[in-house]
Design a protein around this motif. Sequence first.
Motif, PDB file in Angstrom:
ATOM      1  N   PRO A 123       0.816  -1.221   0.000  1.00  0.00           N
ATOM      2  CA  PRO A 123       0.000   0.000   0.000  1.00  0.00           C
ATOM      3  C   PRO A 123       0.844   1.263   0.000  1.00  0.00           C
ATOM      4  N   VAL A 124       0.341   2.287  -0.680  1.00  0.00           N
ATOM      5  CA  VAL A 124       1.028   3.578  -0.698  1.00  0.00           C
ATOM      6  C   VAL A 124       0.567   4.447   0.465  1.00  0.00           C
ATOM      7  N   GLU A 125      -0.542   4.077   1.094  1.00  0.00           N
ATOM      8  CA  GLU A 125      -1.041   4.745   2.282  1.00  0.00           C
ATOM      9  C   GLU A 125      -1.451   3.685   3.299  1.00  0.00           C
ATOM     10  N   ILE A 126      -1.359   4.026   4.555  1.00  0.00           N
ATOM     11  CA  ILE A 126      -1.738   3.095   5.611  1.00  0.00           C
ATOM     12  C   ILE A 126      -2.896   3.690   6.404  1.00  0.00           C
ATOM     13  N   PHE A 127      -3.967   2.916   6.519  1.00  0.00           N
ATOM     14  CA  PHE A 127      -5.107   3.258   7.363  1.00  0.00           C
ATOM     15  C   PHE A 127      -5.316   2.126   8.357  1.00  0.00           C
ATOM     16  N   ASP A 128      -5.694   2.478   9.573  1.00  0.00           N
ATOM     17  CA  ASP A 128      -5.958   1.440  10.570  1.00  0.00           C
ATOM     18  C   ASP A 128      -7.273   0.728  10.299  1.00  0.00           C
ATOM     19  N   VAL A 129      -8.289   1.505   9.925  1.00  0.00           N
ATOM     20  CA  VAL A 129      -9.632   0.953   9.709  1.00  0.00           C
ATOM     21  C   VAL A 129     -10.148   1.437   8.365  1.00  0.00           C
ATOM     22  N   ILE A 130     -10.651   0.493   7.558  1.00  0.00           N
ATOM     23  CA  ILE A 130     -11.256   0.833   6.268  1.00  0.00           C
ATOM     24  C   ILE A 130     -12.703   0.363   6.281  1.00  0.00           C
ATOM     25  N   ALA A 131     -13.627   1.280   6.051  1.00  0.00           N
ATOM     26  CA  ALA A 131     -15.047   0.939   5.920  1.00  0.00           C
ATOM     27  C   ALA A 131     -15.453   1.189   4.477  1.00  0.00           C
ATOM     28  N   SER A 132     -16.040   0.197   3.844  1.00  0.00           N
ATOM     29  CA  SER A 132     -16.378   0.299   2.425  1.00  0.00           C
ATOM     30  C   SER A 132     -17.807  -0.158   2.185  1.00  0.00           C
ATOM     31  N   ALA A 133     -18.430   0.453   1.172  1.00  0.00           N
ATOM     32  CA  ALA A 133     -19.840   0.162   0.877  1.00  0.00           C
ATOM     33  C   ALA A 133     -20.033  -0.416  -0.517  1.00  0.00           C
ATOM     34  N   GLY A 134     -19.019  -1.086  -1.065  1.00  0.00           N
ATOM     35  CA  GLY A 134     -19.167  -1.693  -2.385  1.00  0.00           C
ATOM     36  C   GLY A 134     -19.511  -0.651  -3.426  1.00  0.00           C
ATOM     37  N   GLY A 135     -20.562  -0.905  -4.213  1.00  0.00           N
ATOM     38  CA  GLY A 135     -20.976   0.048  -5.232  1.00  0.00           C
ATOM     39  C   GLY A 135     -21.574   1.313  -4.658  1.00  0.00           C
TER      40      GLY A 135
ATOM     41  N   GLY B  82     -19.420   7.715  12.663  1.00  0.00           N
ATOM     42  CA  GLY B  82     -19.635   8.059  14.062  1.00  0.00           C
ATOM     43  C   GLY B  82     -18.702   7.313  14.995  1.00  0.00           C
ATOM     44  N   ALA B  83     -18.404   6.051  14.660  1.00  0.00           N
ATOM     45  CA  ALA B  83     -17.503   5.254  15.502  1.00  0.00           C
ATOM     46  C   ALA B  83     -16.104   5.850  15.532  1.00  0.00           C
ATOM     47  N   ALA B  84     -15.665   6.402  14.407  1.00  0.00           N
ATOM     48  CA  ALA B  84     -14.326   6.990  14.343  1.00  0.00           C
ATOM     49  C   ALA B  84     -14.175   8.121  15.346  1.00  0.00           C
ATOM     50  N   ALA B  85     -15.247   8.864  15.587  1.00  0.00           N
ATOM     51  CA  ALA B  85     -15.193   9.973  16.532  1.00  0.00           C
ATOM     52  C   ALA B  85     -15.165   9.504  17.984  1.00  0.00           C
ATOM     53  N   ARG B  86     -15.557   8.255  18.225  1.00  0.00           N
ATOM     54  CA  ARG B  86     -15.605   7.717  19.584  1.00  0.00           C
ATOM     55  C   ARG B  86     -14.309   7.036  19.994  1.00  0.00           C
ATOM     56  N   LEU B  87     -13.499   6.656  19.026  1.00  0.00           N
ATOM     57  CA  LEU B  87     -12.280   5.906  19.300  1.00  0.00           C
ATOM     58  C   LEU B  87     -11.068   6.845  19.267  1.00  0.00           C
ATOM     59  N   PRO B  88      -9.912   6.396  19.718  1.00  0.00           N
ATOM     60  CA  PRO B  88      -8.743   7.279  19.789  1.00  0.00           C
ATOM     61  C   PRO B  88      -8.443   7.979  18.464  1.00  0.00           C
ATOM     62  N   GLU B  89      -8.071   9.265  18.559  1.00  0.00           N
ATOM     63  CA  GLU B  89      -7.810  10.067  17.374  1.00  0.00           C
ATOM     64  C   GLU B  89      -6.621   9.554  16.566  1.00  0.00           C
ATOM     65  N   MET B  90      -5.736   8.797  17.206  1.00  0.00           N
ATOM     66  CA  MET B  90      -4.554   8.305  16.504  1.00  0.00           C
ATOM     67  C   MET B  90      -4.910   7.277  15.427  1.00  0.00           C
ATOM     68  N   LEU B  91      -6.090   6.674  15.509  1.00  0.00           N
ATOM     69  CA  LEU B  91      -6.514   5.704  14.494  1.00  0.00           C
ATOM     70  C   LEU B  91      -6.886   6.439  13.213  1.00  0.00           C
ATOM     71  N   ARG B  92      -6.322   5.993  12.100  1.00  0.00           N
ATOM     72  CA  ARG B  92      -6.640   6.591  10.795  1.00  0.00           C
ATOM     73  C   ARG B  92      -7.729   5.757  10.123  1.00  0.00           C
ATOM     74  N   TRP B  93      -8.808   6.415   9.693  1.00  0.00           N
ATOM     75  CA  TRP B  93      -9.943   5.747   9.066  1.00  0.00           C
ATOM     76  C   TRP B  93     -10.047   6.167   7.607  1.00  0.00           C
ATOM     77  N   LEU B  94     -10.427   5.214   6.757  1.00  0.00           N
ATOM     78  CA  LEU B  94     -10.767   5.494   5.364  1.00  0.00           C
ATOM     79  C   LEU B  94     -12.164   4.971   5.103  1.00  0.00           C
ATOM     80  N   LEU B  95     -13.056   5.832   4.636  1.00  0.00           N
ATOM     81  CA  LEU B  95     -14.416   5.433   4.259  1.00  0.00           C
ATOM     82  C   LEU B  95     -14.537   5.523   2.748  1.00  0.00           C
TER      83      LEU B  95
ATOM     84  N   ALA C  92      -4.187  -2.405   6.255  1.00  0.00           N
ATOM     85  CA  ALA C  92      -5.169  -2.087   7.291  1.00  0.00           C
ATOM     86  C   ALA C  92      -5.195  -3.148   8.384  1.00  0.00           C
ATOM     87  N   ARG C  93      -5.612  -2.723   9.564  1.00  0.00           N
ATOM     88  CA  ARG C  93      -5.773  -3.661  10.678  1.00  0.00           C
ATOM     89  C   ARG C  93      -7.191  -4.218  10.722  1.00  0.00           C
ATOM     90  N   VAL C  94      -8.187  -3.399  10.347  1.00  0.00           N
ATOM     91  CA  VAL C  94      -9.591  -3.810  10.417  1.00  0.00           C
ATOM     92  C   VAL C  94     -10.316  -3.321   9.171  1.00  0.00           C
TER      93      VAL C  94
END
Length: 377
Positions: A205-217, A230-243, A281-283
């Motif tokens: 990967p050229v970028e690293i995210f801790d958590v990736i949430a995807s919705a297919g099409g 919403g979950a991203a705002a509840r967990l530690p800010e150090m976690l990087r999320w990609l939606l 990604a981790r999750v």
Amino acid sequence: MKMQRVFFYVQHLLGIGHIARASRIASALVRDGFEVIVVTGGLPVPGFPGEGVTTVALPPVVASNAGFSGLADEKGVVADEAFLARRRDMLLSAYHQAKPDIVVVEAFPFGRRQMRFELLPLVEAIEQSHPRPKLLSSVRDILQENRKPGRNEETAALVRDHFDAVLVHGDPGFVRLEETFPLTADIASKIHYTGMVTAPPAAEPVEIFDVIASAGGGAVGIDLLRAANGAAARLPEMLRWLLISGPNLPEGDLAALVAAASDNVTLTRFRKDFPSLLRGARVSISQAGYNTVGDLLQTDCRAILSPFVAGGETEQTLRAERLKVLGLADILPEAGLTPGIVAEAVEAALSAPRSAAVPLDLAGAEKTAAIIRLLTG
């Protein structure tokens, strides 16, 4: 020696799984020396059908509702008889012009009954052709259940009377066709398992995210993305999320997600390097579609799956349950997803061991091309 020509029909109605799988098979056929014409019937998807193939784009139709009970054009207008007749005529014209040696129809007759208005005339045209091309059905490993009375018998009869082979894109050690199609024994001589059709091994990967949430099409899955946002705002800010919203998410929904996103969240419609990003990604949080699961199985990313169940869909639930039994995924219900539920699941996934390698056959694209070569001599 004459290069054999493949006429490959694929119709995606809601997500992008069908066009992605068909495109990977088409690319493998090109690499194996076939000339390939892919006929598409859905909305355009970036990156598909892929390089090396000739594409015929029919006027697109989509599912007019989540239960797949109707068809609409690209503007959401119900497709009338004149529109459908024009599509049918364009498909038949493309077939006669191509003069293929092999015709591959994705999903039908096990699925895509909505397309009978053009696929039954295509089957009839094939039977009347001299020489007659081989006719193959290309299906995923798990079919939709809860079929109406007589549907299975009708499907088996169509296969017996008109199809030369059924290519089942799965590993029989994971799930067998008879588990979701009870009349498999009636057509057993025509079935060939290919293994799962997955993307080629991804690059680093050229970028690293801790958590990736995807919705297919993206036509469905907005509730999953909202809950993940919403979950991203509840967990530690150090976690990087990609939606990843998918190309079909309405613009207003995407804008609302962007407005609500915290600083550690990146939002995008589409990432061509999605399989590569999963490697880092981790999750992963997603539905349990065929292609997404195929991508996950090539990584050690921990999967949280929320199977699509609208309209009585059962395919994704069975796939997710099998993965859970193997210790490769956790499952969240599609209905009632909240940021709290997702945050709790992500916390558990982050503390769980990385997923182990899976001994499943994931070389389905290349094996499909090899099987077609053998079937057609």
